[in-house]
Design an enzyme around this catalytic site. Structure first.
Site, PDB file in Angstrom:
ATOM      1  N   ASP A   1       0.807  -1.377  -0.122  1.00  0.00           N
ATOM      2  CA  ASP A   1      -0.007   0.058   0.113  1.00  0.00           C
ATOM      3  C   ASP A   1       0.866   1.532  -0.005  1.00  0.00           C
ATOM      4  OD1 ASP A   1      -2.277  -1.551   0.168  1.00  0.00           O
ATOM      5  OD2 ASP A   1      -3.084  -0.738   1.700  1.00  0.00           O
TER       6      ASP A   1
ATOM      7  N   CYS B   1       0.236  -8.299   5.033  1.00  0.00           N
ATOM      8  CA  CYS B   1      -0.157  -6.999   4.819  1.00  0.00           C
ATOM      9  C   CYS B   1      -1.532  -6.870   4.595  1.00  0.00           C
ATOM     10  CB  CYS B   1       0.903  -6.232   3.655  1.00  0.00           C
ATOM     11  SG  CYS B   1       2.433  -6.094   4.304  1.00  0.00           S
ATOM     12  N   ASP B   2      -1.936  -5.261   4.428  1.00  0.00           N
ATOM     13  CA  ASP B   2      -3.336  -5.059   4.475  1.00  0.00           C
ATOM     14  C   ASP B   2      -4.329  -6.071   3.989  1.00  0.00           C
ATOM     15  OD1 ASP B   2      -1.489  -3.030   5.034  1.00  0.00           O
ATOM     16  OD2 ASP B   2      -3.059  -1.461   4.539  1.00  0.00           O
ATOM     17  N   LYS B   3      -4.382  -6.352   2.523  1.00  0.00           N
ATOM     18  CA  LYS B   3      -5.442  -6.992   2.052  1.00  0.00           C
ATOM     19  C   LYS B   3      -5.136  -8.611   1.960  1.00  0.00           C
ATOM     20  CE  LYS B   3      -6.493  -2.812   1.236  1.00  0.00           C
ATOM     21  NZ  LYS B   3      -5.038  -2.709   1.544  1.00  0.00           N
TER      22      LYS B   3
ATOM     23  N   CYS C   1       4.262  -2.242   8.695  1.00  0.00           N
ATOM     24  CA  CYS C   1       4.422  -1.092   9.068  1.00  0.00           C
ATOM     25  C   CYS C   1       4.333  -1.108  10.528  1.00  0.00           C
ATOM     26  CB  CYS C   1       4.216   0.058   8.439  1.00  0.00           C
ATOM     27  SG  CYS C   1       4.874   0.234   6.612  1.00  0.00           S
TER      28      CYS C   1
ATOM     29  N   GLU D   1      -6.888   4.853  -0.735  1.00  0.00           N
ATOM     30  CA  GLU D   1      -6.781   5.296   0.843  1.00  0.00           C
ATOM     31  C   GLU D   1      -6.192   6.693   0.502  1.00  0.00           C
ATOM     32  OE1 GLU D   1      -5.430   1.455   3.474  1.00  0.00           O
ATOM     33  OE2 GLU D   1      -3.778   2.835   2.487  1.00  0.00           O
TER      34      GLU D   1
ATOM     35  N   SER E   1      -5.817   5.144   5.193  1.00  0.00           N
ATOM     36  CA  SER E   1      -4.660   4.342   5.717  1.00  0.00           C
ATOM     37  C   SER E   1      -4.879   4.232   7.224  1.00  0.00           C
ATOM     38  CB  SER E   1      -3.332   4.663   5.239  1.00  0.00           C
ATOM     39  OG  SER E   1      -2.246   3.999   6.062  1.00  0.00           O
TER      40      SER E   1
END
Length: 557
Positions: free
Chosen positions: A78, A119-121, A191, A442, A468
């Site tokens: 991202d 990570c995010d997804k 992160c 985002e 985000s």
């Protein structure tokens, strides 16, 4: 065993010949086949170590009597995708990952699965896939990044984005920005703040699909390798006991997730992903319940970007289980839910204690009496607007100001960096929703620019896109219905007064119903921004943010 359909009998002789071509022995073929879904790649910092995690998982599976079989899942970074067309391709990978994992698992008839996202997804996508496939499954993530240090203070990726805003405002030199570049992301891993990746890895632990420490053990710790080995061993135990995702991801487990989400102060993206996962698990998760849970759940953590602590600090304080233990003191969790440990939530958290009352506030001394996330409604957001209230400064909890209207993120950033946004303004960025974007980008760049330019305590930002987990301030996203389908956010005009009242969960534009009706009568849908490829198909199928932006064949008119 499920895998017997591709291994045993005369009709499966051709299948066995293909396994021979892969180098599998007769002994391996007699064991359960365990799919290892690994999203390792060389473009996402949170995934660059997943090859080592996968090898550890494979060893754990083999030690426990299974045959591990590795196959990949994609991932988008991202941060690298932020602020350009690439961000349109971030959220949409969630469905691609879920679909492709379902295809691989069902085509090859695996007996069990170990999911290795970070990570995010990838995390919500693989949870969605696990619900669909419904064979014994354990999750082990790659772990969070250690925080960086600049001038003796801990820093993270959100600090980097805000440094750019500070530079644009003349408050930071180019040399100082470069120092941030070299120091804020010092290791592999997701992160280091309570951003979306870490939020979802913590939720995986809460819902019962990951082992203790899944959300918090830093990526560079050898403890993470040991966790991966135990995950491989644990999935074989689950296979023996026939514990499946449908046994774990229940209505009660999702309620636990929402509760711990409020205590941790997670990313607003959890309000997008949890309904999507619940949808796949056959559980209806209406976001209207979020405020009810928030009202009775104190906010116990102020991790970056809301405060000065990081995932490594949460880990040292006792991790997710310690937060859950605090919540259990007031009966806020369903402790009878079964988990991948084979034990209940109550059994898991019984002897885990809070080791740092500044990182995890005791239940009787919270940061906030209410939870970290609030759902706002009103004539500007009839369905939902989502804000991370734990990251909003007190003076912005109630705000009223003129709308500064932009029909894409790029125009808003140009206005912010050009000095055209002033204290009191409410920046409205629309046509960035799931359909309108498409892809629901985002908005970390505009929120970071606002913060970096010193406007975080005087300017709000509202969008039908999303934020985000690294965003902070009065940033209200997921406004539904979105502009592309004629939601009220499409009817806002420059200078309209926007009224935000987070404590009372309201979001309104100070325009009469009659005027809004007149504007609606003249509103025309915009031409699609994308006319080919996957995004075109995605835009045709995707639902609104309040439904989790899931795909629905009924969306095709």
């Amino acid at each position: 065993m499920k895998s017997d359909q591709v291994k045993k009998g005369m009709q499966q002789a051709p299948h066995r010949s293909l396994f021979n071509a892969l180098g599998y022995t007769k002994e391996e073929m007699e064991r359960p086949l365990v799919g290892i879904v690994c999203s390792y790649n060389e473009i996402v910092p949170g995934h660059m170590n997943l090859d080592k995690i996968a090898q550890a998982v494979k060893m754990g599976v083999a030690m426990a009597g299974g045959t591990p079989v590795l196959f990949p899942a994609i991932a988008v970074c991202d941060g690298i995708a932020m602020g350009h067309v690439g961000m349109k391709y971030s959220l949409v990978t969630r469905e691609l990952i879920a679909d492709s994992t379902e295809c691989m698992a069902k085509a090859h008839q695996f007996d069990a699965l170990v999911m290795i996202p970070n990570c995010d997804k990838n995390v919500p996508a693989l949870l969605m896939a696990a619900a669909r496939i419904n064979v014994p499954t354990v999750f082990v993530s790659g772990g969070p990044m250690l925080a960086g240090r600049v001038d003796g203070c801990k820093r993270s990726l959100s600090s980097m984005f805000e440094a750019v805003g500070a530079y644009e405002a003349g408050k930071m030199s180019a040399d100082k920005v470069e120092e941030y570049v070299n120091k804020v992301c010092p290791t592999c891993g997701s992160c280091s703040g309570m951003y979306t990746a870490n939020s979802m890895n913590c939720m995986t632990e809460v819902i019962g699909m990951g082992l203790q420490g899944n959300g918090t053990i830093p990526a560079v710790y050898s403890e993470r390798i040991r966790l991966a080995k135990h995950a491989g061993m644990k999935v074989m135990e689950m296979l023996e006991k026939n514990i499946r995702p449908s046994d774990i991801m229940t209505k009660e487990a999702f309620m636990n997730c929402l509760t711990v989400d409020m205590a941790l102060g997670c990313s607003t993206n959890t309000m997008l992903h949890l309904p999507a996962i619940a949808h796949e698990a056959g559980v209806e998760l209406n976001m209207d319940i979020a405020n009810e849970i928030s009202k009775k759940t104190p906010n116990l953590c102020h991790l970056a970007p809301a405060g000065p602590t990081y995932m490594e600090d949460l880990n040292e304080a006792g991790g997710v289980y310690a937060v859950m233990n605090e919540l259990s003191k007031k009966g806020l969790l369903n402790e009878d839910c079964i988990t991948v440990t084979g034990k209940t939530v109550g059994e898991n958290i019984k002897n885990v204690y809070n080791r740092d009352p500044e990182v995890i506030r005791p239940i009787d001394n919270p940061y906030l009496a209410t939870g970290g996330i609030a759902v706002l409604k009103g004539n500007l957001a009839p369905d939902t607007g989502i804000v991370k209230q734990s990251a909003v400064v007190p003076e912005m909890m109630v705000h009223e100001g003129p709308a500064r209207v932009f029909d894409c993120e790029e125009d808003a950033i140009a206005a912010i960096k050009g000095g055209r946004i002033v204290p009191g303004d409410v920046v409205v960025i629309r046509y960035e929703g799931p359909k309108g974007g498409p892809g629901m980008r985002e908005m970390l760049n505009p929120t970071s620019a606002i913060a970096g330019m010193g406007l975080g305590d005087s300017v709000a930002l509202i969008t039908d896109g999303r934020f985000s987990g690294a965003s902070r301030g009065a940033s209200i996203g997921h406004v539904s219905p979105e502009a592309a389908v004629g939601g009220p956010i499409a009817l806002v005009e420059e200078g309209d007064i926007i009224k935000i009242d987070i404590p009372n969960n309201t979001l309104n534009v100070d325009v009469s119903d009659e005027v809004l009706a007149q504007r609606r009568a003249s509103w025309q849908p915009r031409q699609p921004r994308v006319t080919d490829g996957y995004l075109l198909r995605y835009a045709a199928l995707v639902t609104s943010g309040n439904r989790g932006a899931v795909l629905d064949i009924n969306q095709i008119k």
